[in-house]
Design a protein around this motif. Sequence first.
Motif, PDB file in Angstrom:
ATOM      1  N   THR A 121      -2.674 -12.928  10.057  1.00 19.54           N
ATOM      2  CA  THR A 121      -3.481 -12.660   8.852  1.00 19.54           C
ATOM      3  C   THR A 121      -3.995 -11.225   8.857  1.00 19.54           C
ATOM      4  O   THR A 121      -3.889 -10.496   7.871  1.00 19.54           O
ATOM      5  CB  THR A 121      -4.676 -13.617   8.802  1.00 19.54           C
ATOM      6  OG1 THR A 121      -4.197 -14.910   9.104  1.00 19.54           O
ATOM      7  CG2 THR A 121      -5.306 -13.605   7.437  1.00 19.54           C
TER       8      THR A 121
ATOM      9  N   ILE B  24      -1.259  -8.779   8.022  1.00 16.22           N
ATOM     10  CA  ILE B  24      -0.954  -8.655   6.589  1.00 16.22           C
ATOM     11  C   ILE B  24      -1.976  -7.742   5.923  1.00 16.22           C
ATOM     12  O   ILE B  24      -1.627  -6.844   5.151  1.00 16.22           O
ATOM     13  CB  ILE B  24      -0.940 -10.048   5.926  1.00 16.22           C
ATOM     14  CG1 ILE B  24       0.262 -10.840   6.415  1.00 16.22           C
ATOM     15  CG2 ILE B  24      -0.880  -9.915   4.419  1.00 16.22           C
ATOM     16  CD1 ILE B  24       0.319 -12.242   5.901  1.00 16.22           C
ATOM     17  N   ILE B  25      -3.247  -7.943   6.252  1.00 23.66           N
ATOM     18  CA  ILE B  25      -4.288  -7.126   5.623  1.00 23.66           C
ATOM     19  C   ILE B  25      -4.132  -5.663   6.028  1.00 23.66           C
ATOM     20  O   ILE B  25      -4.231  -4.753   5.208  1.00 23.66           O
ATOM     21  CB  ILE B  25      -5.681  -7.664   6.000  1.00 23.66           C
ATOM     22  CG1 ILE B  25      -5.858  -9.057   5.414  1.00 23.66           C
ATOM     23  CG2 ILE B  25      -6.777  -6.758   5.490  1.00 23.66           C
ATOM     24  CD1 ILE B  25      -7.089  -9.765   5.854  1.00 23.66           C
TER      25      ILE B  25
ATOM     26  N   PHE C 242      -1.315  -4.102   4.193  1.00 23.35           N
ATOM     27  CA  PHE C 242      -1.744  -3.795   2.823  1.00 23.35           C
ATOM     28  C   PHE C 242      -2.547  -2.501   2.796  1.00 23.35           C
ATOM     29  O   PHE C 242      -2.286  -1.609   1.984  1.00 23.35           O
ATOM     30  CB  PHE C 242      -2.585  -4.952   2.285  1.00 23.35           C
ATOM     31  CG  PHE C 242      -3.240  -4.663   0.976  1.00 23.35           C
ATOM     32  CD1 PHE C 242      -2.510  -4.728  -0.197  1.00 23.35           C
ATOM     33  CD2 PHE C 242      -4.571  -4.307   0.908  1.00 23.35           C
ATOM     34  CE1 PHE C 242      -3.094  -4.451  -1.405  1.00 23.35           C
ATOM     35  CE2 PHE C 242      -5.167  -4.026  -0.296  1.00 23.35           C
ATOM     36  CZ  PHE C 242      -4.422  -4.102  -1.457  1.00 23.35           C
TER      37      PHE C 242
ATOM     38  N   LEU D 298       3.232  -4.420   2.478  1.00 26.20           N
ATOM     39  CA  LEU D 298       2.640  -5.759   2.466  1.00 26.20           C
ATOM     40  C   LEU D 298       3.717  -6.824   2.633  1.00 26.20           C
ATOM     41  O   LEU D 298       3.606  -7.728   3.471  1.00 26.20           O
ATOM     42  CB  LEU D 298       1.899  -5.954   1.139  1.00 26.20           C
ATOM     43  CG  LEU D 298       1.263  -7.300   0.878  1.00 26.20           C
ATOM     44  CD1 LEU D 298       0.136  -7.524   1.859  1.00 26.20           C
ATOM     45  CD2 LEU D 298       0.729  -7.364  -0.535  1.00 26.20           C
TER      46      LEU D 298
ATOM     47  N   PHE E  26       4.470  -9.428   5.724  1.00 22.79           N
ATOM     48  CA  PHE E  26       4.450 -10.876   5.492  1.00 22.79           C
ATOM     49  C   PHE E  26       5.706 -11.553   6.037  1.00 22.79           C
ATOM     50  O   PHE E  26       5.632 -12.636   6.597  1.00 22.79           O
ATOM     51  CB  PHE E  26       4.309 -11.132   3.984  1.00 22.79           C
ATOM     52  CG  PHE E  26       4.365 -12.574   3.613  1.00 22.79           C
ATOM     53  CD1 PHE E  26       3.372 -13.437   4.024  1.00 22.79           C
ATOM     54  CD2 PHE E  26       5.411 -13.060   2.850  1.00 22.79           C
ATOM     55  CE1 PHE E  26       3.411 -14.770   3.691  1.00 22.79           C
ATOM     56  CE2 PHE E  26       5.453 -14.391   2.511  1.00 22.79           C
ATOM     57  CZ  PHE E  26       4.455 -15.243   2.937  1.00 22.79           C
TER      58      PHE E  26
END
Lengths: 267, 167
Positions: B51, B54-55, B58, B79, B83
């Motif tokens: 998680t 992914i952030i 981004f 991103l 993922f």
Amino acid sequence: MQQIINAIFRNKNVLIYLLLLLFALIFLNNRSYYHQTQLERLGLRMSGQIFEFQNNTSNYFSLQKQNQDLLEENRLLKEKLTSTNSIDTLSNPTFAISGFTYYTAQVLKNSFDQARNQLVLDKGSIGHIEKEMGVIGPHGIVGIINETTPHFSSALSLLHSDVRINAKLLKNGAFGSIYWPGIAANRLLLDGISTINNVAVGDTVVTGGMSDYFPKDIPIGKVVNYKLLPSKRYYEIEVLPFTNFTALEYVYVVKNNNKEELNQLKP
Amino acid sequence: MVQEILKITGQFLLLILLQVLIFSNINFLGHINPYPYLFFVVLYRLDSNQTLFIILGFLMGFFLDLMHQTAGAHTIATLTVCFVRPTISNFAFGVNAENNHAMEYGTKLSNRITFLALIVFIHHLIYFSIAIFNWEGLRYIFLNTIYSALFTISILWLTLSLFNVRK
């Protein structure tokens, strides 16, 4: 409840990915004019198909009324034709350079309840429709084309708060610009008319020749009310449009053949 | 743990700076640039928090977009590649997917190349598709993807070989 929360936790990566992706797409849409128009064009292509179908069906039931409108318009045009023929067009330079071409189109979708209203027409670049052409209805001006696909095009309605069009009073030629302040679909505002001119309720407002989009003297509406602005130098005039924006079926798209040449002269 | 966080943050900032100041200005043959900020995607430990990854991906794309004045292509590409990285690593390493440092210890050469190439190609394809965003530009998208990806892969591979002395 517990199961829902568990499901959310199990798929939290997917959810976060989708959330951030959505954010990135909004970012993309807001930041780049190019992407915005491409996405709009995609939307237009899809909604155009749907509205064309819807319109084909509903059109069938109003054929009688449309025929009458067309007849009426034909009659007016014939009248105009006879009156223009009596003028010596060759010696009058304004007729010689007024190179406008007309194309007909049908309105597929028309909104009048938002701050920025748009029309969707059933003709696009294949039907010679280009960006920035003017749109005229049977009774007066309607808007300006802003986006085209091969088969459809969308136009900014005159009821779009960003549209301003050069307009003048028919009786004395005093010109200003006309725009829609929002609120009601049957009220436009004309400003920039200096107080040295005479204004009366019932005067006709037509397009001035200074706009690139429309030929001059196309009717817009009539004066219903006017007041002095606090500076006492300009009028603010309320205009009732001749076009009923809530019931548009057929329109003409006008191409200014001299536009490129005119643009070369502008700084 | 603290050391790990510091290392990731430092890596993150350094890669953004290098990308913006140096690698985006190479313009090889006119317009071909490598995107070695994908180091971050390649080097992030496979067993760390997905998680967070992914952030971070981004954020990295977002900063790059802001600095390059581009609309959102870096964000979406980075991103997405973050993922799908677990899928890529499963595909590339198969049973060895539990190996935490994908590019460092004891994995087979072919596995490492697959992993690296897939990440770079997927990222570049998405990046150029969004940057160009036009059906007529399809040929241009593919050519750009291939050239830039080869460039990026060679830079990543060379750098990894230089620093990867611990065998």
